[in-house]
Scaffold this motif. Sequence first.
Motif, short mmCIF file in Angstrom:
data_model
loop_
_atom_site.label_atom_id
_atom_site.label_comp_id
_atom_site.label_asym_id
_atom_site.label_seq_id
_atom_site.Cartn_x
_atom_site.Cartn_y
_atom_site.Cartn_z
N ALA A 46 0.83 -1.20 0.00
CA ALA A 46 0.00 0.00 0.00
C ALA A 46 0.87 1.25 0.00
O ALA A 46 0.54 2.26 0.64
N GLY A 47 2.00 1.20 -0.70
CA GLY A 47 2.86 2.36 -0.86
C GLY A 47 3.78 2.64 0.30
O GLY A 47 4.48 3.66 0.30
N ARG A 320 3.98 9.19 0.37
CA ARG A 320 3.48 7.84 0.21
C ARG A 320 1.96 7.89 0.22
O ARG A 320 1.37 8.51 1.10
N GLY A 322 -1.57 5.30 -0.38
CA GLY A 322 -2.00 3.92 -0.56
C GLY A 322 -3.41 3.67 -0.08
O GLY A 322 -4.03 4.52 0.59
N GLY A 344 -0.60 1.13 -4.03
CA GLY A 344 0.06 2.31 -3.47
C GLY A 344 1.08 2.92 -4.41
O GLY A 344 1.43 2.35 -5.46
#
Length: 420
Positions: A46-47, A320, A322, A344
Amino acid sequence: MIQKIFGVFLLLSFTLGYAQENTSSQYSLHGIGIKRFRGTVANTSAGGVSLFFNATTPSILNPSSYADLKQTSFAAGGSFTSTKLEGNDGSVSLNNATFDYLSISIPAKVLGFGFGIVPHSSVGNELVVNSENGDRNESQGKGDVNRVYFGAGAKIYKGFKVGAELRYNFGRLENALLTIPASGEARQIIEQTDVAGFTYVLSGTYDFKIKDKYLVRASYVYEGSGDHKFSNVQESASVRVNPQSEPTVDPSNRDFIDAEDREFNLPTVSTFGLALIKENKWSIGGEGFISRNGDFKDRFRNRSLNNDAEFIFKDGIGVRVGGQIVPNVNSLTSYLSRVDYRVGFRYENLGLQINNTEINEFGISFGLGLPLPKGYSNLDLGFEFGSRGENTSDTIKEQFINFRVGLSLSDKWFRKRKYN
Protein backbone atom coordinates in the motif's frame (compact mmCIF):
# COMPACT_ATOMS: atom_id res chain seq x y z
CA MET A 1 4.80 -22.82 19.61
CA ILE A 2 6.12 -19.74 21.40
CA GLN A 3 9.48 -21.41 22.08
CA LYS A 4 9.80 -22.32 18.39
CA ILE A 5 9.13 -18.76 17.26
CA PHE A 6 11.68 -17.36 19.72
CA GLY A 7 14.17 -19.95 18.45
CA VAL A 8 13.59 -18.79 14.88
CA PHE A 9 14.01 -15.18 16.03
CA LEU A 10 17.43 -15.89 17.54
CA LEU A 11 18.56 -17.89 14.51
CA LEU A 12 17.56 -15.19 12.05
CA SER A 13 19.14 -12.51 14.27
CA PHE A 14 22.46 -14.33 13.97
CA THR A 15 21.99 -14.91 10.23
CA LEU A 16 21.12 -11.27 9.54
CA GLY A 17 24.23 -10.14 11.38
CA TYR A 18 26.37 -11.79 8.71
CA ALA A 19 24.14 -11.38 5.64
CA GLN A 20 25.76 -9.69 2.66
CA GLU A 21 24.98 -8.43 -0.85
CA ASN A 22 21.28 -7.91 -0.22
CA THR A 23 21.02 -5.11 -2.77
CA SER A 24 22.32 -4.33 -6.25
CA SER A 25 22.46 -0.54 -6.26
CA GLN A 26 25.43 1.55 -7.31
CA TYR A 27 24.12 4.29 -5.00
CA SER A 28 24.74 2.03 -2.00
CA LEU A 29 28.43 3.00 -2.33
CA HIS A 30 27.63 6.23 -0.46
CA GLY A 31 26.82 6.75 3.20
CA ILE A 32 25.91 3.45 4.85
CA GLY A 33 24.06 2.04 1.86
CA ILE A 34 20.54 2.01 0.47
CA LYS A 35 17.60 1.96 2.89
CA ARG A 36 16.16 -1.55 2.96
CA PHE A 37 13.21 -1.77 5.33
CA ARG A 38 10.05 0.16 4.37
CA GLY A 39 7.53 -1.87 6.34
CA THR A 40 5.88 -5.28 6.23
CA VAL A 41 4.53 -6.71 2.98
CA ALA A 42 1.11 -5.29 3.90
CA ASN A 43 2.69 -1.82 4.35
CA THR A 44 4.80 -1.84 1.19
CA SER A 45 1.94 -3.15 -0.97
CA ALA A 46 0.00 0.00 0.00
CA GLY A 47 2.86 2.36 -0.86
CA GLY A 48 4.61 2.04 2.51
CA VAL A 49 1.86 3.90 4.38
CA SER A 50 2.07 3.16 8.12
CA LEU A 51 -1.49 4.25 9.03
CA PHE A 52 -3.27 0.96 8.37
CA PHE A 53 -3.38 -1.08 11.59
CA ASN A 54 -5.99 -2.69 13.82
CA ALA A 55 -6.47 -4.89 16.88
CA THR A 56 -4.81 -7.93 15.28
CA THR A 57 -2.17 -6.37 13.03
CA PRO A 58 0.07 -3.49 14.22
CA SER A 59 2.20 -1.25 12.04
CA ILE A 60 5.80 -1.81 13.13
CA LEU A 61 6.67 1.54 11.50
CA ASN A 62 4.50 3.32 14.07
CA PRO A 63 4.88 2.18 17.72
CA SER A 64 1.66 3.92 18.84
CA SER A 65 -0.19 1.18 16.89
CA TYR A 66 0.70 -1.31 19.66
CA ALA A 67 -1.91 0.42 21.86
CA ASP A 68 -4.73 -1.10 19.77
CA LEU A 69 -3.50 -4.69 20.04
CA LYS A 70 -5.97 -7.32 21.24
CA GLN A 71 -4.12 -10.41 20.04
CA THR A 72 -0.51 -11.48 19.80
CA SER A 73 0.87 -11.02 16.29
CA PHE A 74 3.82 -12.72 14.64
CA ALA A 75 5.06 -11.46 11.27
CA ALA A 76 7.90 -12.47 8.96
CA GLY A 77 8.71 -11.70 5.35
CA GLY A 78 11.23 -11.84 2.54
CA SER A 79 11.62 -10.55 -0.99
CA PHE A 80 13.11 -11.19 -4.41
CA THR A 81 14.41 -8.18 -6.33
CA SER A 82 15.42 -7.93 -9.97
CA THR A 83 17.36 -4.76 -10.83
CA LYS A 84 18.32 -3.43 -14.25
CA LEU A 85 21.21 -0.95 -14.26
CA GLU A 86 21.34 1.41 -17.26
CA GLY A 87 24.40 3.54 -17.99
CA ASN A 88 26.15 5.17 -20.93
CA ASP A 89 28.10 1.96 -21.55
CA GLY A 90 25.07 -0.35 -21.65
CA SER A 91 22.91 -2.21 -19.14
CA VAL A 92 23.07 -5.23 -16.85
CA SER A 93 20.47 -7.12 -14.79
CA LEU A 94 21.10 -8.44 -11.26
CA ASN A 95 18.96 -10.43 -8.80
CA ASN A 96 18.82 -10.61 -5.00
CA ALA A 97 16.78 -12.74 -2.61
CA THR A 98 16.62 -11.47 0.99
CA PHE A 99 15.03 -11.99 4.39
CA ASP A 100 13.35 -8.71 5.34
CA TYR A 101 11.84 -8.79 8.83
CA LEU A 102 10.76 -10.78 11.83
CA SER A 103 8.53 -9.23 14.48
CA ILE A 104 6.46 -10.23 17.51
CA SER A 105 3.79 -7.93 18.98
CA ILE A 106 2.03 -8.65 22.29
CA PRO A 107 -0.92 -6.90 24.01
CA ALA A 108 -0.86 -6.17 27.74
CA LYS A 109 -3.34 -4.70 30.21
CA VAL A 110 -2.53 -1.01 29.79
CA LEU A 111 -0.35 -1.05 26.70
CA GLY A 112 1.01 -3.17 23.88
CA PHE A 113 4.59 -3.81 22.91
CA GLY A 114 6.63 -5.41 20.17
CA PHE A 115 10.16 -6.39 19.22
CA GLY A 116 11.94 -7.78 16.20
CA ILE A 117 14.80 -7.57 13.75
CA VAL A 118 14.85 -5.86 10.35
CA PRO A 119 17.52 -4.70 7.89
CA HIS A 120 18.30 -0.99 8.10
CA SER A 121 20.44 -0.54 4.98
CA SER A 122 22.55 -2.59 2.58
CA VAL A 123 25.63 -2.15 0.42
CA GLY A 124 25.94 -4.10 -2.83
CA ASN A 125 27.65 -2.44 -5.77
CA GLU A 126 30.13 -3.06 -8.56
CA LEU A 127 31.59 -0.13 -10.45
CA VAL A 128 34.32 0.25 -13.09
CA VAL A 129 35.88 3.60 -14.08
CA ASN A 130 38.34 3.85 -16.99
CA SER A 131 40.35 7.06 -17.05
CA GLU A 132 41.70 8.81 -20.14
CA ASN A 133 45.31 7.91 -19.28
CA GLY A 134 44.52 4.19 -19.39
CA ASP A 135 44.14 3.56 -15.65
CA ARG A 136 41.32 1.26 -14.55
CA ASN A 137 39.55 1.50 -11.18
CA GLU A 138 37.17 -1.18 -9.94
CA SER A 139 34.99 -0.98 -6.82
CA GLN A 140 32.99 -3.77 -5.20
CA GLY A 141 30.96 -3.29 -2.02
CA LYS A 142 28.91 -5.57 0.22
CA GLY A 143 27.44 -5.75 3.70
CA ASP A 144 24.43 -4.76 5.80
CA VAL A 145 23.43 -2.61 8.75
CA ASN A 146 20.68 -4.43 10.67
CA ARG A 147 18.37 -3.31 13.43
CA VAL A 148 16.87 -4.92 16.51
CA TYR A 149 14.12 -2.94 18.19
CA PHE A 150 11.75 -2.83 21.14
CA GLY A 151 8.68 -0.60 21.10
CA ALA A 152 5.55 0.06 23.16
CA GLY A 153 2.32 1.99 22.74
CA ALA A 154 -0.46 3.11 25.11
CA LYS A 155 -3.85 4.81 24.93
CA ILE A 156 -3.83 8.21 26.63
CA TYR A 157 -7.31 9.65 26.16
CA LYS A 158 -10.16 8.35 24.02
CA GLY A 159 -8.73 8.04 20.48
CA PHE A 160 -5.30 9.44 21.32
CA LYS A 161 -2.40 6.95 21.42
CA VAL A 162 1.34 7.42 21.87
CA GLY A 163 4.29 5.12 21.30
CA ALA A 164 8.06 4.91 21.58
CA GLU A 165 10.68 2.57 20.21
CA LEU A 166 14.38 2.01 20.86
CA ARG A 167 16.54 0.58 18.06
CA TYR A 168 20.06 -0.78 18.03
CA ASN A 169 21.79 -0.70 14.64
CA PHE A 170 24.77 -2.94 13.94
CA GLY A 171 26.61 -4.47 11.01
CA ARG A 172 29.68 -4.62 8.85
CA LEU A 173 30.25 -2.90 5.50
CA GLU A 174 33.11 -3.63 3.15
CA ASN A 175 34.43 -2.07 -0.04
CA ALA A 176 37.25 -3.33 -2.26
CA LEU A 177 38.99 -0.76 -4.48
CA LEU A 178 41.23 -2.20 -7.20
CA THR A 179 43.49 0.18 -9.17
CA ILE A 180 45.10 -1.15 -12.34
CA PRO A 181 47.39 1.55 -13.81
CA ALA A 182 48.36 1.64 -17.46
CA SER A 183 51.89 0.97 -16.26
CA GLY A 184 53.17 -0.03 -12.85
CA GLU A 185 51.94 -2.10 -9.94
CA ALA A 186 48.24 -2.88 -9.46
CA ARG A 187 46.99 -2.42 -5.89
CA GLN A 188 43.87 -3.22 -3.96
CA ILE A 189 42.54 -1.38 -0.91
CA ILE A 190 40.02 -3.10 1.35
CA GLU A 191 37.88 -0.72 3.43
CA GLN A 192 35.96 -2.31 6.27
CA THR A 193 33.56 -0.56 8.63
CA ASP A 194 31.86 -1.92 11.75
CA VAL A 195 28.73 0.10 12.61
CA ALA A 196 27.10 0.37 16.04
CA GLY A 197 24.64 2.86 17.53
CA PHE A 198 21.12 3.62 18.73
CA THR A 199 18.17 5.33 17.10
CA TYR A 200 14.70 5.92 18.51
CA VAL A 201 11.12 6.60 17.40
CA LEU A 202 8.40 8.73 19.03
CA SER A 203 4.90 8.65 17.60
CA GLY A 204 1.35 9.80 18.22
CA THR A 205 -1.91 8.77 16.58
CA TYR A 206 -5.38 10.30 16.94
CA ASP A 207 -8.56 8.51 15.79
CA PHE A 208 -11.98 10.12 15.67
CA LYS A 209 -15.20 8.73 14.23
CA ILE A 210 -17.58 10.33 11.76
CA LYS A 211 -21.23 9.15 11.93
CA ASP A 212 -20.10 5.91 13.59
CA LYS A 213 -19.17 4.51 10.17
CA TYR A 214 -15.89 6.13 9.29
CA LEU A 215 -12.66 6.65 11.16
CA VAL A 216 -10.33 9.56 10.48
CA ARG A 217 -6.76 8.83 11.59
CA ALA A 218 -3.98 11.40 11.93
CA SER A 219 -0.43 10.53 12.95
CA TYR A 220 3.02 11.93 13.50
CA VAL A 221 6.18 9.82 13.68
CA TYR A 222 9.63 11.15 14.53
CA GLU A 223 12.77 9.05 14.01
CA GLY A 224 15.76 10.37 15.92
CA SER A 225 19.35 9.23 16.23
CA GLY A 226 22.15 9.06 18.74
CA ASP A 227 25.83 9.00 17.82
CA HIS A 228 26.84 5.98 15.77
CA LYS A 229 30.39 4.69 15.90
CA PHE A 230 32.04 3.72 12.62
CA SER A 231 35.16 1.65 13.30
CA ASN A 232 37.26 1.68 10.14
CA VAL A 233 40.07 -0.57 8.94
CA GLN A 234 41.97 -0.21 5.66
CA GLU A 235 44.32 -2.76 4.16
CA SER A 236 46.46 -2.26 1.05
CA ALA A 237 48.07 -5.00 -1.02
CA SER A 238 49.72 -5.42 -4.39
CA VAL A 239 47.75 -7.52 -6.87
CA ARG A 240 48.74 -9.82 -9.68
CA VAL A 241 46.49 -9.18 -12.65
CA ASN A 242 45.80 -12.01 -15.10
CA PRO A 243 43.42 -11.15 -17.98
CA GLN A 244 42.11 -14.72 -18.00
CA SER A 245 41.36 -15.04 -14.26
CA GLU A 246 40.48 -13.09 -11.14
CA PRO A 247 43.19 -10.79 -9.69
CA THR A 248 45.16 -12.45 -6.90
CA VAL A 249 46.58 -10.65 -3.86
CA ASP A 250 50.32 -10.88 -3.27
CA PRO A 251 50.56 -11.94 0.42
CA SER A 252 54.16 -10.76 0.65
CA ASN A 253 53.25 -7.15 -0.09
CA ARG A 254 50.34 -6.04 2.07
CA ASP A 255 50.02 -3.59 4.92
CA PHE A 256 47.43 -1.79 7.03
CA ILE A 257 46.67 1.88 6.48
CA ASP A 258 45.79 4.22 9.32
CA ALA A 259 42.01 4.70 9.06
CA GLU A 260 40.17 7.27 11.13
CA ASP A 261 37.13 6.08 13.08
CA ARG A 262 34.10 8.32 12.77
CA GLU A 263 31.10 9.24 14.89
CA PHE A 264 27.95 10.98 13.66
CA ASN A 265 24.17 10.74 13.75
CA LEU A 266 22.04 9.05 11.15
CA PRO A 267 19.43 11.19 9.35
CA THR A 268 16.32 12.12 11.33
CA VAL A 269 12.87 11.73 9.74
CA SER A 270 9.55 13.48 10.50
CA THR A 271 6.43 11.87 9.02
CA PHE A 272 2.90 13.29 8.96
CA GLY A 273 -0.02 11.09 7.93
CA LEU A 274 -3.78 11.21 7.40
CA ALA A 275 -6.19 8.37 6.57
CA LEU A 276 -9.90 7.73 6.12
CA ILE A 277 -10.97 4.25 7.22
CA LYS A 278 -14.20 2.28 7.06
CA GLU A 279 -13.48 -0.50 9.52
CA ASN A 280 -13.36 -4.03 8.10
CA LYS A 281 -14.05 -2.58 4.65
CA TRP A 282 -11.54 -0.14 3.18
CA SER A 283 -8.80 2.35 4.02
CA ILE A 284 -7.16 5.16 2.08
CA GLY A 285 -4.38 7.41 3.29
CA GLY A 286 -1.17 9.27 2.65
CA GLU A 287 1.98 10.44 4.36
CA GLY A 288 4.54 13.13 3.75
CA PHE A 289 7.98 13.07 5.32
CA ILE A 290 11.12 15.16 5.65
CA SER A 291 14.54 13.57 6.12
CA ARG A 292 17.17 15.79 7.75
CA ASN A 293 20.41 14.65 6.12
CA GLY A 294 22.50 17.80 6.36
CA ASP A 295 24.75 16.49 9.18
CA PHE A 296 25.02 12.99 7.71
CA LYS A 297 28.48 11.90 6.61
CA ASP A 298 30.11 9.06 4.75
CA ARG A 299 31.65 6.20 6.72
CA PHE A 300 35.05 7.00 5.15
CA ARG A 301 36.30 10.48 4.43
CA ASN A 302 37.02 9.83 0.75
CA ARG A 303 34.53 7.47 -0.84
CA SER A 304 34.52 8.71 -4.44
CA LEU A 305 35.99 6.23 -6.93
CA ASN A 306 36.06 8.86 -9.66
CA ASN A 307 37.85 11.95 -8.35
CA ASP A 308 35.83 14.14 -10.74
CA ALA A 309 32.53 13.07 -9.16
CA GLU A 310 31.44 14.85 -5.99
CA PHE A 311 28.59 13.76 -3.78
CA ILE A 312 26.92 15.54 -0.89
CA PHE A 313 24.08 14.71 1.49
CA LYS A 314 21.12 17.07 1.58
CA ASP A 315 17.72 17.10 3.24
CA GLY A 316 15.24 14.84 1.47
CA ILE A 317 11.46 14.79 1.14
CA GLY A 318 8.92 12.19 0.07
CA VAL A 319 5.29 11.15 -0.13
CA ARG A 320 3.48 7.84 0.21
CA VAL A 321 -0.12 7.19 -0.83
CA GLY A 322 -2.00 3.92 -0.56
CA GLY A 323 -5.25 2.12 -0.01
CA GLN A 324 -6.74 -1.27 0.66
CA ILE A 325 -10.19 -2.86 0.39
CA VAL A 326 -11.88 -6.07 1.55
CA PRO A 327 -15.14 -6.64 -0.38
CA ASN A 328 -16.79 -8.70 2.39
CA VAL A 329 -14.69 -9.77 5.35
CA ASN A 330 -17.46 -12.05 6.70
CA SER A 331 -18.33 -13.83 3.46
CA LEU A 332 -18.90 -17.58 3.87
CA THR A 333 -19.36 -18.38 0.20
CA SER A 334 -16.66 -16.36 -1.60
CA TYR A 335 -13.00 -16.58 -0.64
CA LEU A 336 -12.11 -13.73 -3.03
CA SER A 337 -14.51 -11.44 -1.13
CA ARG A 338 -12.40 -11.92 2.00
CA VAL A 339 -9.09 -11.09 0.27
CA ASP A 340 -7.47 -7.76 1.14
CA TYR A 341 -6.61 -5.90 -2.10
CA ARG A 342 -3.89 -3.22 -1.83
CA VAL A 343 -2.37 -0.56 -4.07
CA GLY A 344 0.06 2.31 -3.47
CA PHE A 345 2.57 4.82 -4.77
CA ARG A 346 5.68 6.40 -3.27
CA TYR A 347 8.15 9.08 -4.29
CA GLU A 348 11.30 10.09 -2.43
CA ASN A 349 14.21 12.44 -2.83
CA LEU A 350 16.96 10.34 -1.22
CA GLY A 351 18.96 13.35 -0.02
CA LEU A 352 21.97 12.33 -2.13
CA GLN A 353 23.39 14.64 -4.80
CA ILE A 354 26.08 13.56 -7.26
CA ASN A 355 27.64 16.30 -9.41
CA ASN A 356 24.53 18.48 -8.97
CA THR A 357 22.22 15.59 -9.91
CA GLU A 358 19.74 14.77 -7.16
CA ILE A 359 18.92 11.08 -6.76
CA ASN A 360 15.20 10.33 -6.60
CA GLU A 361 13.30 7.07 -6.21
CA PHE A 362 9.70 6.11 -6.90
CA GLY A 363 7.63 2.93 -6.83
CA ILE A 364 4.16 1.68 -7.75
CA SER A 365 2.94 -1.25 -5.67
CA PHE A 366 0.16 -3.84 -5.60
CA GLY A 367 -0.63 -6.62 -3.17
CA LEU A 368 -2.98 -9.23 -1.77
CA GLY A 369 -3.71 -10.28 1.80
CA LEU A 370 -4.84 -13.90 1.53
CA PRO A 371 -6.73 -15.06 4.66
CA LEU A 372 -5.59 -18.35 6.18
CA PRO A 373 -8.06 -20.94 7.51
CA LYS A 374 -7.68 -20.19 11.23
CA GLY A 375 -7.95 -16.94 13.14
CA TYR A 376 -6.94 -13.54 11.79
CA SER A 377 -3.88 -14.71 9.89
CA ASN A 378 -2.81 -13.78 6.36
CA LEU A 379 -0.39 -14.78 3.67
CA ASP A 380 0.66 -11.47 2.14
CA LEU A 381 1.92 -11.08 -1.44
CA GLY A 382 3.30 -7.82 -2.81
CA PHE A 383 4.67 -6.49 -6.08
CA GLU A 384 6.49 -3.22 -6.72
CA PHE A 385 7.81 -1.60 -9.89
CA GLY A 386 10.08 1.41 -9.59
CA SER A 387 13.26 3.24 -10.47
CA ARG A 388 16.12 5.10 -8.80
CA GLY A 389 18.37 7.81 -10.24
CA GLU A 390 18.75 8.77 -13.89
CA ASN A 391 21.10 8.02 -16.76
CA THR A 392 23.63 10.86 -17.04
CA SER A 393 27.37 11.13 -17.54
CA ASP A 394 27.88 10.78 -13.75
CA THR A 395 24.91 8.65 -12.64
CA ILE A 396 22.97 5.61 -13.77
CA LYS A 397 19.30 4.64 -13.81
CA GLU A 398 18.23 1.64 -11.77
CA GLN A 399 14.91 -0.01 -12.56
CA PHE A 400 13.71 -2.63 -10.10
CA ILE A 401 10.94 -5.15 -9.59
CA ASN A 402 10.25 -6.39 -6.06
CA PHE A 403 8.25 -9.51 -5.27
CA ARG A 404 7.54 -9.85 -1.55
CA VAL A 405 6.05 -12.64 0.55
CA GLY A 406 4.99 -12.24 4.16
CA LEU A 407 3.24 -14.23 6.85
CA SER A 408 1.10 -12.59 9.53
CA LEU A 409 -0.20 -14.80 12.34
CA SER A 410 -2.54 -13.44 15.02
CA ASP A 411 -3.94 -15.35 18.00
CA LYS A 412 -4.36 -15.21 21.78
CA TRP A 413 -1.18 -16.80 23.07
CA PHE A 414 -1.46 -16.04 26.78
CA ARG A 415 -4.77 -17.29 28.15
CA LYS A 416 -5.57 -17.92 31.81
CA ARG A 417 -6.71 -21.49 32.34
CA LYS A 418 -10.26 -21.94 33.60
CA TYR A 419 -9.86 -25.64 34.33
CA ASN A 420 -6.94 -27.64 35.71
